[in-house]
Design a protein around this motif. Structure first.
Motif, PDB file in Angstrom:
ATOM      1  N   GLN A 179       3.425   2.487   8.641  1.00 13.59           N
ATOM      2  CA  GLN A 179       2.846   2.525   7.347  1.00 13.59           C
ATOM      3  C   GLN A 179       1.347   2.821   7.278  1.00 13.59           C
ATOM      4  O   GLN A 179       0.880   3.780   6.637  1.00 13.59           O
ATOM      5  CB  GLN A 179       3.305   1.343   6.714  1.00 13.59           C
ATOM      6  CG  GLN A 179       4.734   1.142   6.434  1.00 13.59           C
ATOM      7  CD  GLN A 179       5.437   1.754   5.199  1.00 13.59           C
ATOM      8  OE1 GLN A 179       4.620   2.715   4.619  1.00 13.59           O
ATOM      9  NE2 GLN A 179       6.599   1.497   4.618  1.00 13.59           N
ATOM     10  N   ALA A 188       9.767   1.346   4.995  1.00 17.42           N
ATOM     11  CA  ALA A 188       9.812   0.548   3.948  1.00 17.42           C
ATOM     12  C   ALA A 188      11.176  -0.392   3.589  1.00 17.42           C
ATOM     13  O   ALA A 188      11.373  -1.736   3.562  1.00 17.42           O
ATOM     14  CB  ALA A 188       9.954   1.174   2.715  1.00 17.42           C
ATOM     15  N   TYR A 240      11.497  -4.380   4.005  1.00 17.94           N
ATOM     16  CA  TYR A 240      12.038  -5.088   2.885  1.00 17.94           C
ATOM     17  C   TYR A 240      12.927  -6.338   3.439  1.00 17.94           C
ATOM     18  O   TYR A 240      13.248  -7.365   3.039  1.00 17.94           O
ATOM     19  CB  TYR A 240      12.721  -4.286   2.026  1.00 17.94           C
ATOM     20  CG  TYR A 240      13.723  -5.037   0.728  1.00 17.94           C
ATOM     21  CD1 TYR A 240      13.295  -5.678  -0.121  1.00 17.94           C
ATOM     22  CD2 TYR A 240      15.123  -4.789   1.010  1.00 17.94           C
ATOM     23  CE1 TYR A 240      14.096  -6.474  -0.923  1.00 17.94           C
ATOM     24  CE2 TYR A 240      15.990  -5.449  -0.031  1.00 17.94           C
ATOM     25  CZ  TYR A 240      15.332  -6.191  -0.840  1.00 17.94           C
ATOM     26  OH  TYR A 240      16.069  -7.077  -1.547  1.00 17.94           O
ATOM     27  N   LYS A 295      10.106  -8.448   0.140  1.00 19.26           N
ATOM     28  CA  LYS A 295       9.484  -8.143  -0.917  1.00 19.26           C
ATOM     29  C   LYS A 295       9.865  -6.951  -1.707  1.00 19.26           C
ATOM     30  O   LYS A 295      10.259  -5.820  -1.070  1.00 19.26           O
ATOM     31  CB  LYS A 295       8.116  -8.101  -0.428  1.00 19.26           C
ATOM     32  CG  LYS A 295       7.228  -9.262   0.090  1.00 19.26           C
ATOM     33  CD  LYS A 295       5.801  -8.907   0.818  1.00 19.26           C
ATOM     34  CE  LYS A 295       5.248 -10.313   1.076  1.00 19.26           C
ATOM     35  NZ  LYS A 295       3.966  -9.978   1.700  1.00 19.26           N
ATOM     36  N   ALA A 296       9.923  -6.994  -2.897  1.00 19.92           N
ATOM     37  CA  ALA A 296      10.525  -6.084  -3.868  1.00 19.92           C
ATOM     38  C   ALA A 296       9.714  -4.746  -3.607  1.00 19.92           C
ATOM     39  O   ALA A 296      10.542  -3.514  -3.943  1.00 19.92           O
ATOM     40  CB  ALA A 296      10.584  -6.231  -5.230  1.00 19.92           C
ATOM     41  N   LYS A 297       8.421  -4.849  -3.437  1.00 14.64           N
ATOM     42  CA  LYS A 297       7.550  -3.409  -3.251  1.00 14.64           C
ATOM     43  C   LYS A 297       8.381  -2.532  -2.201  1.00 14.64           C
ATOM     44  O   LYS A 297       8.141  -1.416  -2.382  1.00 14.64           O
ATOM     45  CB  LYS A 297       6.151  -3.975  -3.156  1.00 14.64           C
ATOM     46  CG  LYS A 297       5.865  -4.434  -1.689  1.00 14.64           C
ATOM     47  CD  LYS A 297       4.356  -4.618  -1.614  1.00 14.64           C
ATOM     48  CE  LYS A 297       3.947  -5.382  -0.028  1.00 14.64           C
ATOM     49  NZ  LYS A 297       2.516  -5.588  -0.054  1.00 14.64           N
ATOM     50  N   HIS A 298       8.611  -3.057  -1.285  1.00 17.13           N
ATOM     51  CA  HIS A 298       9.211  -2.179  -0.141  1.00 17.13           C
ATOM     52  C   HIS A 298      10.516  -1.747  -0.591  1.00 17.13           C
ATOM     53  O   HIS A 298      10.690  -0.294  -0.254  1.00 17.13           O
ATOM     54  CB  HIS A 298       9.247  -3.117   1.052  1.00 17.13           C
ATOM     55  CG  HIS A 298       8.094  -3.597   1.799  1.00 17.13           C
ATOM     56  ND1 HIS A 298       7.063  -3.151   2.114  1.00 17.13           N
ATOM     57  CD2 HIS A 298       7.860  -5.062   1.945  1.00 17.13           C
ATOM     58  CE1 HIS A 298       6.258  -3.980   2.413  1.00 17.13           C
ATOM     59  NE2 HIS A 298       6.758  -4.900   2.552  1.00 17.13           N
ATOM     60  N   LYS A 299      11.467  -2.311  -1.372  1.00 16.24           N
ATOM     61  CA  LYS A 299      12.489  -1.741  -1.912  1.00 16.24           C
ATOM     62  C   LYS A 299      12.034  -0.441  -2.936  1.00 16.24           C
ATOM     63  O   LYS A 299      12.775   0.678  -2.823  1.00 16.24           O
ATOM     64  CB  LYS A 299      13.363  -2.653  -2.579  1.00 16.24           C
ATOM     65  CG  LYS A 299      14.674  -2.164  -3.014  1.00 16.24           C
ATOM     66  CD  LYS A 299      15.776  -3.131  -3.446  1.00 16.24           C
ATOM     67  CE  LYS A 299      15.253  -3.809  -4.662  1.00 16.24           C
ATOM     68  NZ  LYS A 299      16.368  -4.911  -5.117  1.00 16.24           N
ATOM     69  N   LYS A 300      11.122  -1.016  -3.551  1.00 15.68           N
ATOM     70  CA  LYS A 300      10.767   0.292  -4.794  1.00 15.68           C
ATOM     71  C   LYS A 300      10.264   1.334  -3.863  1.00 15.68           C
ATOM     72  O   LYS A 300      10.257   2.696  -4.346  1.00 15.68           O
ATOM     73  CB  LYS A 300       9.755  -0.377  -5.556  1.00 15.68           C
ATOM     74  CG  LYS A 300      10.312  -1.278  -6.473  1.00 15.68           C
ATOM     75  CD  LYS A 300       9.254  -2.057  -7.550  1.00 15.68           C
ATOM     76  CE  LYS A 300       9.702  -3.129  -8.254  1.00 15.68           C
ATOM     77  NZ  LYS A 300       8.613  -3.692  -9.215  1.00 15.68           N
ATOM     78  N   GLU A 301       9.450   1.319  -2.608  1.00 14.12           N
ATOM     79  CA  GLU A 301       9.053   2.410  -2.017  1.00 14.12           C
ATOM     80  C   GLU A 301      10.063   3.036  -1.380  1.00 14.12           C
ATOM     81  O   GLU A 301       9.870   4.577  -1.451  1.00 14.12           O
ATOM     82  CB  GLU A 301       8.194   1.826  -0.884  1.00 14.12           C
ATOM     83  CG  GLU A 301       7.320   2.889  -0.078  1.00 14.12           C
ATOM     84  CD  GLU A 301       6.534   3.834  -0.908  1.00 14.12           C
ATOM     85  OE1 GLU A 301       6.372   5.073  -0.436  1.00 14.12           O
ATOM     86  OE2 GLU A 301       6.014   3.442  -1.902  1.00 14.12           O
ATOM     87  N   ARG A 323      11.114   5.328  -4.246  1.00 12.10           N
ATOM     88  CA  ARG A 323      10.274   6.204  -4.640  1.00 12.10           C
ATOM     89  C   ARG A 323      10.155   7.529  -3.622  1.00 12.10           C
ATOM     90  O   ARG A 323      10.217   8.643  -3.907  1.00 12.10           O
ATOM     91  CB  ARG A 323       8.658   5.535  -4.510  1.00 12.10           C
ATOM     92  CG  ARG A 323       7.811   6.648  -5.106  1.00 12.10           C
ATOM     93  CD  ARG A 323       6.314   5.879  -5.014  1.00 12.10           C
ATOM     94  NE  ARG A 323       5.802   5.689  -3.729  1.00 12.10           N
ATOM     95  CZ  ARG A 323       4.933   6.666  -3.263  1.00 12.10           C
ATOM     96  NH1 ARG A 323       4.558   7.732  -3.892  1.00 12.10           N
ATOM     97  NH2 ARG A 323       4.420   6.567  -2.082  1.00 12.10           N
ATOM     98  N   VAL A 354      15.246 -11.727  -5.656  1.00 10.19           N
ATOM     99  CA  VAL A 354      15.456 -10.249  -6.071  1.00 10.19           C
ATOM    100  C   VAL A 354      16.798  -9.867  -6.252  1.00 10.19           C
ATOM    101  O   VAL A 354      17.500  -9.960  -4.933  1.00 10.19           O
ATOM    102  CB  VAL A 354      14.343  -9.235  -4.985  1.00 10.19           C
ATOM    103  CG1 VAL A 354      14.588  -7.816  -5.652  1.00 10.19           C
ATOM    104  CG2 VAL A 354      13.116  -9.772  -5.175  1.00 10.19           C
TER     105      VAL A 354
END
Length: 347
Positions: A60, A90, A94, A99-105, A108, A323
């Motif tokens: 990353q 990502a 996750y 962490k939800a931010k990695h799932k969102k990545e 994306r 989550v």
């Protein structure tokens, strides 16, 4: 040349040295301004290497530097590879952090790749299919026979599309990831000796599928000339590379014996690093009809034992720090992409 030597096992990978150089390049504005082409080549290739050896945060960070470079200097290969690695790493982060931010990545990146395919052409479709298959593993909060079947079908589509355009390294990555996802699923099965008939059937079929995908991954890495990954899988997952006590597995489609010892005929070159090289279909060949038949038979067996309370509903799901996934959203993964892919391949 550096990546070629790493992948072929000609030079040992010094991760500390790679991190030092990354830190130096990231903090030197003059380098970023004056050595754009070197940086693009380095930090679109090395993230794939880092991902293959489970250095997800490092991958990353490399991609973050790559994203600082002028867009007009990037290439189709560098863009497609970095999007794939960013999405897959990502997912891995996750699963390890929750962490939800990695799932969102990951979500994306699927959107970005879908746009990329629309603008740049269908050669990147295999990346889209692979990321979508990986997203099924994220969304599979409550595993079921249907979800496992759907996951396999998604990976098989990704592999088929990558093979169609001779992206053998993507075939290898897809096979390895499919096997690892199924290993995680199998670990969530009850460990009790008193398994239901359905659970016993599912466990057996999962074991067969894991062996199939892991063996195909080694065959693809071998054809690509990536001997370090052949060795890596042999050392970490040897129990899934043998069905008869040897390090060879006979291919079911044409009776060819697939060599898993790491000897290969094709060499990794700078040209094949981004494009891959075609693996013989006899190694990767997999009958979709066989796949459907296998899971249909299992479903039939499961239905015979419904009165016993059989099924996978009691498999414990992985926790992710509170989550939760919207089940409706998880099913809406643009099935029209799959239809268009299969239509293109049929031509």
């Amino acid at each position: 040349l550096m990546m070629t030597r790493y992948l072929a096992g000609l030079d040992p990978i010094d991760w500390s040295d790679i991190e030092r150089k990354l830190e130096r390049d990231a903090n030197d504005k003059a380098v970023i301004r004056n050595e754009v082409h070197r940086l693009i080549t380095t930090y679109s290739g090395l993230p794939l290497l880092a991902f293959l050896f489970r250095k997800y945060e490092l991958a990353q960070r490399m991609i973050a530097l790559y994203r600082q470079l002028p867009g007009n200097a990037t290439t189709f290969g560098s863009e497609s590879t970095t999007m794939l690695v960013q999405g897959l790493s990502a997912f891995a982060l996750y699963k390890s952090t929750g962490k939800a931010k990695h799932k969102k990545e990951l979500k994306r990146q699927i959107g970005l790749v879908r746009t990329f395919v629309t603008k740049k052409g269908s050669n990147a479709t295999s990346i889209l299919q692979l990321l979508k298959a990986k997203r099924l593993a994220v969304n599979g909060v409550k595993p079921s026979l249907a979800n496992i079947y759907r996951s396999e079908k998604a990976y098989d589509t990704a592999i088929m599309v990558a093979e169609k355009v001779s992206l053998v390294h993507y075939c290898a990555v897809a096979c390895e990831n499919a096997a690892e996802d199924l290993i995680r699923t199998m670990k969530r099965l009850p460990r009790s000796k008193h398994l239901s008939a359905t659970d016993r059937s599912v466990k057996r079929l999962l074991q067969e599928s894991i062996c199939k995908y892991m063996t195909r991954a080694v065959a693809y890495y071998n054809e690509w000339g990536c001997s370090i990954k052949v060795k890596d899988i042999q050392e970490r997952r040897s129990e899934y590379l043998t069905l008869d006590g040897s390090m060879q597995l006979q291919d079911a489609n044409d009776n060819r014996v697939v060599d898993l010892t790491g000897h290969h005929h094709n060499k990794v070159t700078a040209g094949t690093l981004m494009t891959g090289s075609a693996a013989p279909k006899s190694i990767a060949g997999h009958s979709t009809n066989d796949h459907d038949t296998k899971w249909t038979q299992t479903s039939m067996k499961g239905s015979m034992h419904e009165q016993e309370g059989a099924g996978l509903s009691h498999i414990s799901s992985e926790q992710s720090d509170g989550v939760k996934e919207d089940e409706h959203q998880s099913n809406a993964i643009h099935n029209d992409d799959d239809v268009s892919v299969l239509t293109d391949l049929s031509g």
